[in-house]
Design an enzyme around this catalytic site. Structure first.
Site, mmCIF file in Angstrom:
data_model
loop_
_atom_site.group_PDB
_atom_site.id
_atom_site.type_symbol
_atom_site.label_atom_id
_atom_site.label_comp_id
_atom_site.label_asym_id
_atom_site.label_seq_id
_atom_site.Cartn_x
_atom_site.Cartn_y
_atom_site.Cartn_z
ATOM 1 C CB CYS A 48 -1.028 0.098 0.991
ATOM 2 S SG CYS A 48 -1.687 -1.327 1.991
ATOM 3 C CE1 TYR A 178 -7.858 -4.027 -4.518
ATOM 4 C CE2 TYR A 178 -8.683 -6.116 -4.809
ATOM 5 C CZ TYR A 178 -8.844 -4.509 -4.733
ATOM 6 O OH TYR A 178 -10.311 -4.711 -3.434
ATOM 7 C CB ALA A 341 -9.598 2.844 -3.042
HETATM 8 P P1 NDP Z 1 -6.050 -9.800 -8.117
HETATM 9 O O1 NDP Z 1 -6.444 -11.787 -7.659
HETATM 10 O O2 NDP Z 1 -6.634 -9.153 -7.667
HETATM 11 O O3 NDP Z 1 -5.677 -10.684 -8.967
HETATM 12 C C1 NDP Z 1 -4.471 -11.869 -10.048
HETATM 13 C C2 NDP Z 1 -5.056 -12.066 -11.543
HETATM 14 O O4 NDP Z 1 -3.894 -12.424 -12.064
HETATM 15 C C3 NDP Z 1 -6.312 -12.212 -11.983
HETATM 16 O O5 NDP Z 1 -6.197 -10.989 -13.005
HETATM 17 C C4 NDP Z 1 -5.852 -13.568 -12.204
HETATM 18 O O6 NDP Z 1 -6.929 -13.588 -13.108
HETATM 19 C C5 NDP Z 1 -4.585 -13.223 -12.554
HETATM 20 N N1 NDP Z 1 -4.420 -15.099 -12.534
HETATM 21 C C6 NDP Z 1 -4.378 -15.645 -11.422
HETATM 22 N N2 NDP Z 1 -3.209 -16.824 -12.085
HETATM 23 C C7 NDP Z 1 -3.113 -16.178 -13.395
HETATM 24 C C8 NDP Z 1 -2.200 -17.135 -14.243
HETATM 25 N N3 NDP Z 1 -2.100 -18.457 -13.570
HETATM 26 N N4 NDP Z 1 -2.141 -16.804 -15.407
HETATM 27 C C9 NDP Z 1 -2.726 -15.780 -15.996
HETATM 28 N N5 NDP Z 1 -3.557 -15.035 -14.412
HETATM 29 C C10 NDP Z 1 -3.420 -15.357 -13.983
HETATM 30 O O7 NDP Z 1 -3.900 -10.071 -6.764
HETATM 31 P P2 NDP Z 1 -3.249 -9.308 -6.752
HETATM 32 O O8 NDP Z 1 -2.172 -9.954 -7.119
HETATM 33 O O9 NDP Z 1 -3.009 -8.292 -7.879
HETATM 34 O O10 NDP Z 1 -3.968 -8.560 -5.967
HETATM 35 C C11 NDP Z 1 -3.378 -9.520 -4.592
HETATM 36 C C12 NDP Z 1 -4.692 -9.005 -3.602
HETATM 37 O O11 NDP Z 1 -3.841 -8.273 -2.823
HETATM 38 C C13 NDP Z 1 -5.938 -8.596 -4.207
HETATM 39 O O12 NDP Z 1 -6.631 -9.289 -4.140
HETATM 40 C C14 NDP Z 1 -5.942 -7.676 -2.617
HETATM 41 O O13 NDP Z 1 -7.390 -8.428 -2.478
HETATM 42 C C15 NDP Z 1 -5.087 -6.897 -1.952
HETATM 43 N N6 NDP Z 1 -4.369 -5.984 -3.033
HETATM 44 C C16 NDP Z 1 -4.793 -4.969 -2.801
HETATM 45 C C17 NDP Z 1 -5.064 -3.370 -2.934
HETATM 46 C C18 NDP Z 1 -5.180 -2.296 -2.629
HETATM 47 O O14 NDP Z 1 -6.451 -2.370 -1.727
HETATM 48 N N7 NDP Z 1 -5.288 -0.847 -3.240
HETATM 49 C C19 NDP Z 1 -4.026 -3.208 -3.529
HETATM 50 C C20 NDP Z 1 -3.008 -4.301 -4.111
HETATM 51 C C21 NDP Z 1 -3.329 -5.752 -4.061
HETATM 52 P P3 NDP Z 1 -8.662 -14.236 -13.102
HETATM 53 O O15 NDP Z 1 -9.175 -12.785 -13.320
HETATM 54 O O16 NDP Z 1 -8.512 -14.633 -14.698
HETATM 55 O O17 NDP Z 1 -8.390 -14.844 -11.746
#
Ligand code: NDP
Length: 458
Positions: A48, A178, A341
């Site tokens: 963050c 995110y 957000a």
């Molecule tokens: P997310 O779950 O938000 O996104 C992961 C992304 O990676 C998705 O689009 C997913 O696709 C894709 N994905 C997953 N596995 C594969 C794969 N094997 N091959 C290709 N694409 C893949 O995770 P993040 O890592 O972005 O963030 C993790 C968590 O951290 C968030 O869910 C949130 O809770 C927290 N976070 C919060 C923030 C904030 O409050 N502003 C900022 C950053 C993180 P698909 O959608 O198809 O599953």
């Protein structure tokens, strides 16, 4: 005298662990926190805080451009120096690391430096030394997942993004959640030629569908090259940089591939299996309502339990455990109305139900939902000339008139939705939104002036 060294040993000095420990100590408990790295966990060190600072830095790019429409003329084209930003960001993080330590020591918490392993239900080993405790709190957070694809080791994750010593001229961000949209926005705003590759059909797919569609349009306007329905097949070294083979047949040359493909609970080396602590398939510790694991003396919170990986949720859970163990039980975390957000450019923010979730819920009860929606040009862009549009949306239950969801893509969406989250927690109705006087001219006033029900084009 207690038979244990401590009343509570917390494993992990991130936001949740530190909050729980400080609360417990203030309630009179003898507490220790074990941490092997810098205090503050993901949020402070590789999440963050550095992300928001870099997002602010990236936004200046547009601010300089937009200023011209208001009569400002910068003699020279502004230039950006990546090492300066990284050094200043690192200094701020070091300051926060110290504050986190001071907060704990001032509260009388013992800090144990090192990596912890559970020995039994009441014993923690830290680098060979054993400490006993009446209760143990697991708050070790999460870590990035690297997808299993050829050449993944040539890519970085968000952990390696923050300390990058030099700015890549070109970057490819993989994922649609995110981290992917936030990092793509940072790279792009700071002047890196940026593309984003995502396997799905809509960015930030866990949000209301309109938000992801709108965000993709706006990010594309800002210059991010977005490829949906596409996966990386292979990454390999090129003469300069990396060559990325995509499922749509294209081969993209870039200097940096950032994998933002999700995070998983951080459980390696904790010794959970040996104690029979129940875990989900991804390693997350299974807890009950009271955040207690299958071992009655061991609790768990935050990203490790994989409910909602958000800092304020972890700190709330930390206070729930501390209060339950050493204060007055009864505090709980409300998971249904957690505002959140995404600090992409533009920002995305939401609280409550998406249109799809509300419709599914209504259908199961034979009901319907009302949608109020507006897409407009923010006032500042009438002079800046920027083609950016803001989206605001309300989801309403027609039977009770309760506002079920507040959603936005636009400047300061997080700041705006935070306030409306209070209204939703109080059970506000659409009539109460309508009876609220707007603050003019703001973006937020749109939420209290939306009168015409939106009917999707057939
Ligand atoms: P997310 O779950 O938000 O996104 C992961 C992304 O990676 C998705 O689009 C997913 O696709 C894709 N994905 C997953 N596995 C594969 C794969 N094997 N091959 C290709 N694409 C893949 O995770 P993040 O890592 O972005 O963030 C993790 C968590 O951290 C968030 O869910 C949130 O809770 C927290 N976070 C919060 C923030 C904030 O409050 N502003 C900022 C950053 C993180 P698909 O959608 O198809 O599953």
């Amino acid at each position: 005298m207690s038979q244990y060294d401590f009343d509570l040993i917390t494993i992990g000095g991130g936001s949740g662990g530190v909050r729980a420990s400080r609360f417990a100590a203030n309630l009179g408990a003898k507490v220790a926190v074990v941490e092997g790295a810098h205090m503050g966990g993901t949020c402070v060190n590789v999440g963050c805080i550095p992300k928001k600072l870099m997002s602010v830095a990236a936004h200046y790019h547009e601010d300089f451009e937009d200023a011209a429409g208001f009569g400002w003329h910068l003699k020279d084209k502004p230039t950006f120096d990546w090492p300066t930003l990284i050094a200043r960001k690192d200094a701020e993080i070091a300051r926060l690391n110290r504050i986190y330590e001071n907060v704990l020591t001032t509260a009388g918490v013992t800090i144990l430096r090192g990596w912890a392993r559970l020995v039994d239900a009441h014993t923690v080993e830290v680098d060979g030394k054993h400490y006993s405790s009446r209760t143990i709190l697991l708050a070790t957070g999460g870590q990035p997942v690297r997808p299993d694809l050829p050449g993944a080791e040539l890519a970085i994750t968000s952990d390696e993004f923050f300390p990058l010593g030099a700015q890549p001229a070109r970057a490819l961000v993989y994922g649609g959640g995110y981290i992917a949209v936030e990092m793509a926005s940072i790279f792009n705003g700071l002047g890196t030629a940026t593309s984003l590759v995502y396997r799905g059909e809509r960015l930030v797919k866990d949000f209301d569908a309109d938000l992801g569609l709108h965000l993709a349009q706006e990010m594309a306007k800002k210059g991010v090259q977005i490829a949906l329905h596409t996966v990386i097949e292979k990454i390999e070294k090129a003469a300069t940089g990396l060559r990325v083979h995509l499922s749509d047949g294209r081969v993209e040359e870039t200097d940096c591939v950032l994998l933002a493909t999700g995070r998983k609970p951080r459980v390696d080396g904790l010794g959970l299996e040996a104690l029979g602590i129940t875990q989900k398939a991804n390693g997350a510790v299974v807890v009950n309502e009271a955040l207690c694991s299958s071992l009655p003396s061991v609790y768990a919170i935050g990203d490790l339990i994989d409910r909602m990986a958000l800092t304020p949720v972890a700190t709330s859970e930390g206070m729930v455990v501390a209060e339950a163990l050493f204060g007055k039980p009864g505090r709980s975390t409300r998971y249904d109305l957690v505002p959140t957000a995404v600090f992409s450019h533009p920002n995305v923010a939401s609280v409550g139900l998406s249109e799809a979730r509300a419709r599914a819920q209504a259908r199961s009860q034979g009901g319907a939902v009302r949608i109020f929606r507006s897409t407009f040009t923010p006032l500042r862009h009438t002079l800046s000339g920027r083609a950016e549009k803001t989206l605001m949306k309300l989801v309403v239950d027609p039977t009770t008139d309760r506002v079920l969801g507040v959603h936005m893509v636009g400047p300061d969406a997080g700041e705006i939705v935070q306030g409306f989250a209070v209204a939703l927690v109080c059970g506000a109705t659409k009539a109460q939104f309508d009876a609220t006087i707007g603050i003019h001219p703001t973006l937020a006033e749109e939420f209290v002036t939306l009168r015409t029900e939106y009917v999707a084009p057939a």
